[in-house]
Structures are given as structure tokens and as C-alpha cells.
Enzyme design. Structure first.
Site, PDB file in Angstrom:
ATOM      1  N   ARG A 156    -116.435 -12.094  22.931  1.00 54.19           N
ATOM      2  CA  ARG A 156    -116.450 -13.209  22.007  1.00 54.19           C
ATOM      3  C   ARG A 156    -115.224 -14.101  22.228  1.00 54.19           C
ATOM      4  NH1 ARG A 156    -120.661 -11.311  21.594  1.00 54.19           N
ATOM      5  NH2 ARG A 156    -121.810 -10.564  19.761  1.00 54.19           N
ATOM      6  N   ASP A 168    -123.696  -3.098  19.761  1.00 53.49           N
ATOM      7  CA  ASP A 168    -122.941  -4.058  20.562  1.00 53.49           C
ATOM      8  C   ASP A 168    -123.311  -5.504  20.238  1.00 53.49           C
ATOM      9  OD1 ASP A 168    -121.261  -2.544  22.632  1.00 53.49           O
ATOM     10  OD2 ASP A 168    -123.185  -1.540  22.801  1.00 53.49           O
ATOM     11  N   TYR A 205    -127.971 -16.446   6.648  1.00 54.25           N
ATOM     12  CA  TYR A 205    -126.717 -17.211   6.657  1.00 54.25           C
ATOM     13  C   TYR A 205    -126.831 -18.400   7.604  1.00 54.25           C
ATOM     14  CZ  TYR A 205    -121.660 -18.059   6.737  1.00 54.25           C
ATOM     15  OH  TYR A 205    -120.405 -18.625   6.624  1.00 54.25           O
ATOM     16  N   GLY A 254    -113.046 -23.333  -1.760  1.00 48.64           N
ATOM     17  CA  GLY A 254    -112.794 -22.097  -1.034  1.00 48.64           C
ATOM     18  C   GLY A 254    -111.350 -21.959  -0.608  1.00 48.64           C
ATOM     19  N   HIS A 255    -110.425 -22.364  -1.471  1.00 44.38           N
ATOM     20  CA  HIS A 255    -109.002 -22.407  -1.104  1.00 44.38           C
ATOM     21  C   HIS A 255    -108.368 -21.026  -0.965  1.00 44.38           C
ATOM     22  CE1 HIS A 255    -108.591 -21.701  -5.420  1.00 44.38           C
ATOM     23  NE2 HIS A 255    -107.335 -21.357  -5.199  1.00 44.38           N
ATOM     24  N   LEU A 280    -110.150 -17.310   4.111  1.00 48.65           N
ATOM     25  CA  LEU A 280    -109.451 -17.235   5.388  1.00 48.65           C
ATOM     26  C   LEU A 280    -109.044 -18.611   5.891  1.00 48.65           C
ATOM     27  CD1 LEU A 280    -108.530 -15.757   7.974  1.00 48.65           C
ATOM     28  CD2 LEU A 280    -110.916 -15.839   8.754  1.00 48.65           C
ATOM     29  N   VAL A 281    -109.976 -19.563   5.891  1.00 44.12           N
ATOM     30  CA  VAL A 281    -109.688 -20.902   6.405  1.00 44.12           C
ATOM     31  C   VAL A 281    -109.174 -21.819   5.305  1.00 44.12           C
ATOM     32  CG1 VAL A 281    -110.619 -22.902   7.633  1.00 44.12           C
ATOM     33  CG2 VAL A 281    -111.454 -20.608   8.183  1.00 44.12           C
ATOM     34  N   GLY A 282    -109.785 -21.744   4.124  1.00 43.22           N
ATOM     35  CA  GLY A 282    -109.372 -22.620   3.025  1.00 43.22           C
ATOM     36  C   GLY A 282    -107.908 -22.459   2.660  1.00 43.22           C
ATOM     37  N   PRO A 293    -117.394 -23.268  13.868  1.00 42.17           N
ATOM     38  CA  PRO A 293    -116.321 -22.500  14.511  1.00 42.17           C
ATOM     39  C   PRO A 293    -116.817 -21.218  15.174  1.00 42.17           C
ATOM     40  CG  PRO A 293    -116.140 -22.373  12.113  1.00 42.17           C
ATOM     41  CD  PRO A 293    -117.399 -23.109  12.421  1.00 42.17           C
TER      42      PRO A 293
END
Length: 352
Positions: free
Chosen positions: A238, A313, A137, A11-12, A15-17, A164
Site C-alpha cells: 500500500r 491479505d 463505505y 470532524g475536528h 485523524l485528519v480533522g 486519499p
């Protein structure tokens, strides 16, 4: 993990990868391998097994996922469950089979029950029903955590799992209909600013539509000349953390932390959690976040929120325990304001 260790990032491009790849390169790691989806389909068990057999990575960062926003998750629950379970099972099992020294698996805050008390502690996982809108998920992510845990206990592996909070960053998906909440809010305000300033050329370029289609798109999503119709009241709060900080934490785990350091036991010695939360600071309401983004972008229009609470919401407040995280010795470096500034800056560069 030394500078010549062979490291695989699943997953490079995500967003994180992408941030894990950038941070590893920044730290001087020079033996990193990664593949696009076309080069390696992680759902294909045979291909994944062959990849691990020939490449023999020593360390693995698993940040690949079939993801999407509320609308997509509601529409395709079977795909969310199947694709995510297949990808992670193939990679985690191959990592165990071919002797990977350490694997870092990215889960999600959605692994917690919808009615779990706050702040969410790791031991609360599987103590109740999931949020209906992201149940499939959540099931896949719980399965990933438990597979790593079972392999660690059964086969002596050292696979670490992180759950996370809401993550944002400059390599996010900014599709209004299929993005994280903060990315969707930013994109709405970005488009509204173009329309507010009558910069129709920039609006059309960003949306890759002609003028008529671009204005129709904006109208459909509540983006008008001098105001934006926001979804929900903005009351929901959040915790947000930057993707660069999460990447740094994942690398820190690979360098310094072992499975035993993440294990939590009850008074009878029973294992009650084996992963760690990743979060940052106090929760921020969606309304506060929206006004902050608008201020950072110098948007002159009005943000109009709904007046009455509804399903738009979602859960009104979601906070995660930092107790276990704090014991590990890692500290986040990027404030929400500075992280958003960087995200806005980079989006402006890429959209030109």
C-alpha cells in the site's frame, strides 16, 4: 481565504480533522469553529441547517466519517452507508444553501473498482464493482464526490474533493480490532514489546485491564512473550501518507485551487473526473512496514507471517495516480520513517 475567514471543521477530533485544525492555527487563522458530536449531531438535518444558518461559515473542511476496520465494516454495512451519507449530505447541502465559498470534502481510495488497473486514475471511479468488504463505505464516498460535483455544475459552487490513500498519524485510532492497518500493526508491536520486556504494569495500563485479562487479550490477538502472529503474509503493498501532509494539502486547496482545476475531460469534452487523489511515494508491503515499525520501536521479538495467501491479505497491490496531484503544485513533506517516528513518540506520551 484570509486569516479572519470563518472556517468550520467537521470532524475536528479525527485523524485528519485534528491535523487540519492544528495546521490552520499554526498558519494564524483565528476564526475557526468546530463542534463535538454531542454539541452537533451531523446526522440531524435540522440541527445542521440551523448551525449553518446562524454561524454562516465561509469555508468548510469535511473530514467527519463513520469509520472502522475490516471487521466493523463487514458487520455494520447499513450503518456505514446511512451514517456517512446523512452526515455528508446534511453538511454539503447546508454549505451550498448558506453560501459557503469553498468546501473541501475528504473521500477515500475505496471509491475505485476492485479490478481497476493500476495506478488508479480519477477517471476510473464507477467503472466497476467495489471491494465487497467496504462497498457500503465506498458508495457513500462516491455519493459525496458526485453531490459536490453536481452542486458545482448546477449552482456554481466551489466544492473540492480529495481521495486519499492509506493515512496514518499520531491521532489515529489504535484499536487492534477496529483500526487502519498501520495503526493496528503498531499497537500489536507496542503491546508485544511490553510483554517481551516483562513490563506487565505498562501492558495492563495500556489495555486498562488486570494482568489476567491483559494476557488473555494478548493471547487472543497472537501477541506472545517472544513473537507476534501477524495477520496475512505481509505481501500486500500500500501507499501510506501522513495525516499532517493531507491536512496541509486540504488547506492548500482551500487557498489556491478551484473546482475547474480538478476537472478532467475526454476528447469529446465530457467531464470524466472532478476530484483529486492524494498519495505519497512508492507502495510499501505490509511486511516491510511491520519490520520498520518494529525496528523503530526496538522490538526484540519475532514477527511471524502466514505462509499462504488468503483473504487476510486483501488486494495485493494498490497504487494511485499522481498525475493530477502533481499539476497542483503541492509537495508532501513527511517521509514514512519520520512520520512513524512521530506517531510512536506521541503514542508513548499519551499512554503514560
Amino acid at each position: 481565504m484570509d486569516k479572519n475567514s470563518k472556517i468550520y471543521i467537521a470532524g475536528h477530533n479525527g485523524l485528519v480533522g485534528s491535523m487540519i485544525l492544528a495546521e490552520l492555527q499554526k498558519q494564524g487563522y483565528n476564526n475557526i469553529i468546530y463542534k463535538t458530536h454531542d454539541q452537533l449531531d451531523l446526522i440531524d438535518q435540522k440541527s445542521v441547517d440551523e448551525f449553518f444558518k446562524t454561524q454562516l461559515p465561509e469555508y468548510v473542511f469535511f473530514s467527519a466519517a463513520f469509520v472502522g476496520g475490516f471487521i466493523k465494516q463487514k458487520k455494520y454495512p447499513a450503518e456505514f452507508l446511512y451514517n456517512n451519507i446523512m452526515m455528508q449530505n446534511n453538511v454539503i447541502w447546508a454549505a451550498a444553501k448558506y453560501g459557503v465559498k469553498k468546501l473541501i470534502y475528504l473521500a477515500s481510495a475505496c471509491v475505485y473498482p476492485k479490478d481497476a488497473p493500476l495506478p488508479l486514475r480519477e477517471s476510473y471511479m464507477l467503472e466497476g464493482a467495489f471491494q465487497p468488504n467496504n462497498e457500503s463505505y465506498a458508495i457513500s464516498k462516491v455519493a459525496g464526490i458526485k453531490l459536490c460535483e453536481y452542486l458545482n455544475l448546477e449552482k456554481g459552487k466551489n466544492f473540492l474533493c480529495v481521495a486519499p490513500t492509506s493515512i496514518y498519524g499520531e491521532n489515529d485510532n489504535f484499536d487492534i480490532e477496529d483500526s487502519h492497518v498501520q495503526a493496528g500493526i503498531f499497537r500489536k508491536i507496542y503491546l508485544a514489546k511490553m510483554r517481551n520486556e516483562n513490563n506487565i504494569n505498562a501492558l495492563c495500563k495500556d489495555l486498562n485491564l488486570n494482568q489476567k485479562e491483559a494476557l488473555e487479550f494478548c493471547d487472543k490477538h497472537g501477541i506472545f512473550d517472544n513473537h507476534i502472529k501477524m495477520i496475512g503474509t505481509g505481501a500486500a503493498a500500500r501507499e501510506f501518507a501522513n495525516s499532517r501532509d493531507l491536512a496541509g494539502f486540504c488547506i492548500y486547496l482551500a487557498q489556491n485551487i478551484d473546482f475547474k482545476d480538478l476537472c478532467e475531460y475526454d476528447e469529446k469534452g465530457n467531464l470524466i473526473s472532478s476530484f483529486v487523489n492524494f498519495t505519497d511515494g512508492e507502495p510499501v508491503s505490509i511486511k516491510e512496514l511491520s519490520f520498520l515499525i518494529a525496528k523503530l520501536m526496538d522490538y526484540k521479538g519475532e514477527l511471524i507471517f502466514e505462509k499462504e495467501l488468503s483473504h487476510n491479505d486483501g488486494t495485493l497491490r494498490k497504487t494511485m495516480s499522481r498525475k493530477k496531484f502533481n499539476k497542483l503544485g503541492y509537495q508532501n513533506k513527511i517521509s514514512l520513517k519520520n512520520g512513524l517516528k512521530k506517531m510512536i513518540e506521541m503514542y508513548g506520551v499519551w499512554s503514560r
